[in-house]
Design a protein around this motif. Structure first.
Motif, PDB file in Angstrom:
ATOM      1  N   ILE A 108      10.873 -66.408 -62.107  1.00 21.74           N
ATOM      2  CA  ILE A 108      10.499 -66.702 -63.491  1.00 21.74           C
ATOM      3  C   ILE A 108       9.230 -67.542 -63.585  1.00 21.74           C
ATOM      4  O   ILE A 108       8.618 -67.676 -64.652  1.00 21.74           O
ATOM      5  CB  ILE A 108      11.661 -67.415 -64.219  1.00 21.74           C
ATOM      6  N   ASP A 109       8.799 -68.125 -62.465  1.00 21.29           N
ATOM      7  CA  ASP A 109       7.590 -68.940 -62.482  1.00 21.29           C
ATOM      8  C   ASP A 109       6.316 -68.102 -62.488  1.00 21.29           C
ATOM      9  O   ASP A 109       5.213 -68.645 -62.578  1.00 21.29           O
ATOM     10  CB  ASP A 109       7.580 -69.882 -61.272  1.00 21.29           C
ATOM     11  N   GLN A 110       6.437 -66.784 -62.363  1.00 18.40           N
ATOM     12  CA  GLN A 110       5.275 -65.919 -62.448  1.00 18.40           C
ATOM     13  C   GLN A 110       4.782 -65.845 -63.897  1.00 18.40           C
ATOM     14  O   GLN A 110       5.474 -66.256 -64.830  1.00 18.40           O
ATOM     15  CB  GLN A 110       5.624 -64.507 -61.970  1.00 18.40           C
ATOM     16  N   ARG A 168      14.369 -69.451 -60.053  1.00 26.04           N
ATOM     17  CA  ARG A 168      13.300 -70.460 -60.074  1.00 26.04           C
ATOM     18  C   ARG A 168      13.404 -71.305 -58.809  1.00 26.04           C
ATOM     19  O   ARG A 168      14.481 -71.759 -58.437  1.00 26.04           O
ATOM     20  CB  ARG A 168      13.410 -71.342 -61.305  1.00 26.04           C
ATOM     21  N   ASP A 169      12.245 -71.500 -58.161  1.00 30.05           N
ATOM     22  CA  ASP A 169      12.121 -72.318 -56.937  1.00 30.05           C
ATOM     23  C   ASP A 169      12.779 -71.666 -55.727  1.00 30.05           C
ATOM     24  O   ASP A 169      12.203 -71.651 -54.635  1.00 30.05           O
ATOM     25  CB  ASP A 169      12.713 -73.721 -57.145  1.00 30.05           C
ATOM     26  N   LEU A 222       4.551 -64.865 -74.195  1.00 31.11           N
ATOM     27  CA  LEU A 222       5.970 -64.513 -74.142  1.00 31.11           C
ATOM     28  C   LEU A 222       6.806 -65.652 -73.563  1.00 31.11           C
ATOM     29  O   LEU A 222       6.452 -66.247 -72.536  1.00 31.11           O
ATOM     30  CB  LEU A 222       6.185 -63.260 -73.287  1.00 31.11           C
ATOM     31  N   ASP A 223       7.908 -65.944 -74.215  1.00 33.67           N
ATOM     32  CA  ASP A 223       8.855 -66.930 -73.699  1.00 33.67           C
ATOM     33  C   ASP A 223       9.972 -66.167 -72.989  1.00 33.67           C
ATOM     34  O   ASP A 223      10.986 -65.797 -73.599  1.00 33.67           O
ATOM     35  CB  ASP A 223       9.402 -67.777 -74.849  1.00 33.67           C
ATOM     36  N   ILE A 224       9.771 -65.904 -71.710  1.00 34.30           N
ATOM     37  CA  ILE A 224      10.710 -65.078 -70.953  1.00 34.30           C
ATOM     38  C   ILE A 224      12.099 -65.707 -70.941  1.00 34.30           C
ATOM     39  O   ILE A 224      13.111 -65.026 -71.175  1.00 34.30           O
ATOM     40  CB  ILE A 224      10.207 -64.865 -69.517  1.00 34.30           C
ATOM     41  N   LEU A 225      12.175 -67.003 -70.691  1.00 33.22           N
ATOM     42  CA  LEU A 225      13.466 -67.669 -70.628  1.00 33.22           C
ATOM     43  C   LEU A 225      14.164 -67.644 -71.993  1.00 33.22           C
ATOM     44  O   LEU A 225      15.402 -67.565 -72.075  1.00 33.22           O
ATOM     45  CB  LEU A 225      13.298 -69.112 -70.143  1.00 33.22           C
ATOM     46  N   GLY A 226      13.376 -67.652 -73.046  1.00 33.30           N
ATOM     47  CA  GLY A 226      13.950 -67.657 -74.385  1.00 33.30           C
ATOM     48  C   GLY A 226      14.600 -66.345 -74.773  1.00 33.30           C
ATOM     49  O   GLY A 226      15.551 -66.327 -75.571  1.00 33.30           O
ATOM     50  N   ILE A 227      14.103 -65.232 -74.219  1.00 31.72           N
ATOM     51  CA  ILE A 227      14.687 -63.924 -74.563  1.00 31.72           C
ATOM     52  C   ILE A 227      15.743 -63.469 -73.551  1.00 31.72           C
ATOM     53  O   ILE A 227      16.398 -62.444 -73.742  1.00 31.72           O
ATOM     54  CB  ILE A 227      13.593 -62.843 -74.663  1.00 31.72           C
ATOM     55  N   PRO A 269      15.470 -68.224 -54.517  1.00 28.91           N
ATOM     56  CA  PRO A 269      16.184 -67.023 -54.976  1.00 28.91           C
ATOM     57  C   PRO A 269      17.655 -67.259 -55.275  1.00 28.91           C
ATOM     58  O   PRO A 269      18.271 -66.500 -56.032  1.00 28.91           O
ATOM     59  CB  PRO A 269      16.000 -66.036 -53.813  1.00 28.91           C
ATOM     60  N   ASP A 270      18.270 -68.282 -54.675  1.00 29.09           N
ATOM     61  CA  ASP A 270      19.669 -68.585 -54.958  1.00 29.09           C
ATOM     62  C   ASP A 270      19.850 -69.325 -56.276  1.00 29.09           C
ATOM     63  O   ASP A 270      20.975 -69.433 -56.776  1.00 29.09           O
ATOM     64  CB  ASP A 270      20.270 -69.435 -53.833  1.00 29.09           C
ATOM     65  N   ASN A 271      18.759 -69.821 -56.828  1.00 26.91           N
ATOM     66  CA  ASN A 271      18.830 -70.581 -58.067  1.00 26.91           C
ATOM     67  C   ASN A 271      18.611 -69.643 -59.259  1.00 26.91           C
ATOM     68  O   ASN A 271      17.538 -69.577 -59.844  1.00 26.91           O
ATOM     69  CB  ASN A 271      17.796 -71.709 -58.065  1.00 26.91           C
ATOM     70  N   ILE A 272      19.665 -68.899 -59.607  1.00 30.45           N
ATOM     71  CA  ILE A 272      19.586 -67.962 -60.726  1.00 30.45           C
ATOM     72  C   ILE A 272      19.693 -68.751 -62.031  1.00 30.45           C
ATOM     73  O   ILE A 272      20.678 -69.470 -62.257  1.00 30.45           O
ATOM     74  CB  ILE A 272      20.712 -66.911 -60.655  1.00 30.45           C
ATOM     75  N   VAL A 273      18.685 -68.629 -62.885  1.00 31.93           N
ATOM     76  CA  VAL A 273      18.659 -69.413 -64.120  1.00 31.93           C
ATOM     77  C   VAL A 273      18.907 -68.567 -65.361  1.00 31.93           C
ATOM     78  O   VAL A 273      19.223 -69.114 -66.427  1.00 31.93           O
ATOM     79  CB  VAL A 273      17.309 -70.155 -64.266  1.00 31.93           C
ATOM     80  N   ALA A 274      18.749 -67.250 -65.261  1.00 33.76           N
ATOM     81  CA  ALA A 274      18.938 -66.389 -66.438  1.00 33.76           C
ATOM     82  C   ALA A 274      19.053 -64.941 -65.989  1.00 33.76           C
ATOM     83  O   ALA A 274      18.805 -64.602 -64.821  1.00 33.76           O
ATOM     84  CB  ALA A 274      17.781 -66.549 -67.414  1.00 33.76           C
ATOM     85  N   VAL A 275      19.433 -64.090 -66.943  1.00 33.57           N
ATOM     86  CA  VAL A 275      19.485 -62.646 -66.709  1.00 33.57           C
ATOM     87  C   VAL A 275      18.694 -61.988 -67.822  1.00 33.57           C
ATOM     88  O   VAL A 275      18.976 -62.187 -69.006  1.00 33.57           O
ATOM     89  CB  VAL A 275      20.938 -62.127 -66.698  1.00 33.57           C
ATOM     90  N   LEU A 276      17.689 -61.209 -67.432  1.00 31.50           N
ATOM     91  CA  LEU A 276      16.785 -60.594 -68.398  1.00 31.50           C
ATOM     92  C   LEU A 276      17.172 -59.138 -68.636  1.00 31.50           C
ATOM     93  O   LEU A 276      17.334 -58.368 -67.684  1.00 31.50           O
ATOM     94  CB  LEU A 276      15.348 -60.672 -67.881  1.00 31.50           C
ATOM     95  N   HIS A 277      17.304 -58.775 -69.897  1.00 31.35           N
ATOM     96  CA  HIS A 277      17.593 -57.392 -70.276  1.00 31.35           C
ATOM     97  C   HIS A 277      16.265 -56.702 -70.605  1.00 31.35           C
ATOM     98  O   HIS A 277      15.469 -57.212 -71.397  1.00 31.35           O
ATOM     99  CB  HIS A 277      18.533 -57.348 -71.475  1.00 31.35           C
TER     100      HIS A 277
END
Length: 437
Positions: free
Chosen positions: A222-224, A245-246, A274-279, A248-256
């Motif tokens: 997600i940092d990209q 983030r940081d 775009l707010d990727i984390l927000g969507i 690969p084991d640190n899953i912070v969200a799931v993007l559809h």
């Protein structure tokens, strides 16, 4: 005198008819299909309802039938003996024994039972109303007999159970599924058996056995930049993608992907805004020991399709989706975006070449094998478990009635196996130790 003989003969014939009724009724009610009669009852058939009611009182039913059958047989034999003694003297006992044995065997046992076996449902529906009345009349006597029987069996430590246990009921259902063949042994009947077995197995299979392993997961950093994330999503064949983030084991969200495309359409050319984390949605973590039936119910109650599997330490093991569970029931569900993966190849000699990652459940379901999947979920895992070592390419193992030839190995991972069934005369029992040849 002639009138007495005619009356006695008429009584014997009538008793044999009653005996045939009781014998045929017992066979008909035993052989009739409970599912078919249940469906008839659901459709409003009153006689089918009566049959179902009789089945609920099985002990009283069997007691009444046996009591009535023995009563008329003994009475018929006594009358025949009395009549033949009067006609032939002491030799009449022998004649009565032989004659009544033949008459009862043919006309009161074999004939009615043969008919009842051939027409079980029809016969059961015909005799049900009469039997209901007989059961009601003989119920007190039947209850007394059953009490004596229970007391006698209890002396030997035998407990009489009224209903099947849950395990016995399931085994009975599994047996019915295995017997299901329709009009032949075609692919359609085979597929139906596979699906029915899979439904019963859902509560005994863990999500770790069907999940997409973390090595095969497609996840996005997600940092990209938003533009890079959009590019990776479009390049992926999947609809839902974990974001990390940081680490690969640190899953912070799931993007559809659909939510992302909506946001891209709304943003126009300004992808950097775009707010990727927000969507994206919050990740849903589940333990590896969750069974498929519970997970299916959880997917339905939460209206979710995607979960991340973790171990007892919280480490990510893989992902499981609603589609993965449905595939366990109906088989692989492929669409135009699925990625072709190495799996199973059938050779001309009848052997099967399988990727080491192919699951035992998939092999058992496709070829109707009985490879055990308690200790391992993949074919490579089964070989490692049985061999108790990491085999080399070219080694041949024999266990569970199959020959396993190691065709490929990459580092410590078995990548390809040839599987061939042993001849029936040479097949070994599943508990035999594996043979390395």
């Amino acid at each position: 005198m002639d009138m007495d003989i005619a009356t006695t003969l008429g009584a014997i014939v009538a008793l044999l008819v009653f005996s045939a009724f009781f014998s045929g009724s017992e066979t008909a009610l035993t052989a009739a299909s409970r599912p078919r009669l249940h469906n008839l009852a659901q459709s409003g058939n009153r006689r089918a309802n009566v049959v179902n009611e009789l089945w609920l009182e099985k002990e009283h039913l069997i007691g009444a039938i046996l009591l009535g059958n023995n009563l008329v047989n003994i009475l018929a034999s006594a009358l025949a003996t009395s009549l033949l003694i009067t006609l032939f003297g002491e030799a009449g006992v022998i004649y009565a024994t032989l004659g009544m044995t033949v008459m009862v065997l043919i006309f009161a046992e074999v004939l009615p039972k043969t008919y009842a076996l051939q027409n079980a449902e029809r016969a059961a529906l015909s005799v049900a109303p009469i039997l209901r009345l007989i059961v009601a009349v003989l119920k007190p006597i039947s209850m007394a007999i059953q009490l004596i029987v229970r007391m006698a069996l209890s002396l030997f430590g035998i407990e009489v159970r009224h209903t099947l246990s849950a395990e016995a009921s399931e085994e009975q259902l599994r047996g019915a599924i295995d017997l299901h063949q329709g009009e032949g042994l075609g692919e359609e009947e085979k597929h139906e058996r596979e699906m029915l077995r899979s439904i019963l197995d859902l509560g005994d299979v863990w999500v770790e056995e069907i999940m997409v392993h973390r090595k095969e997961m497609v996840a996005i950093n997600i940092d990209q930049s938003p533009a890079q994330i959009v590019e990776e999503v479009l390049a992926s064949p999947y609809t839902r993608l974990p974001l990390w983030r940081d680490d690969p084991d640190n899953i912070v969200a799931v993007l559809h992907a659909k939510a992302l495309l909506r946001a891209v359409q709304a943003a126009g050319a300004k992808l950097d805004d775009l707010d990727i984390l927000g969507i994206a949605n919050a990740p849903w973590f589940i333990p590896e020991t969750t069974d498929l039936l519970s997970q299916l119910q959880a997917f339905r109650s939460r209206h979710e399709h995607f979960a991340i599997v973790v171990d007892e330490y919280g480490e990510v093991l893989g992902i499981v989706t609603l589609e993965d569970i449905l595939e366990e029931i109906v088989g692989d569900i492929a669409d135009e975006h699925d990625v072709e993966m190495e799996g199973v190849q059938i050779e001309r000699d009848g052997s099967v070449i399988a990727d080491g990652r192919v699951t035992l459940r998939d092999l058992n379901r496709r070829f109707e094998w009985r490879l055990p999947d308690e200790e391992a979920s993949t074919i490579a895992g089964l070989i490692l478990h049985e061999a108790r070592s990491i085999p080399e390419a070219g080694q041949l193992f024999t266990f569970h009635g199959f020959n396993f030839e190691i065709l490929g190995r990459k580092r410590n991972q078995v990548t390809s196996i040839r599987i061939s069934a042993m001849p029936a005369a040479d097949a070994r029992k599943p508990e035999d130790d594996p043979v390395d040849t």
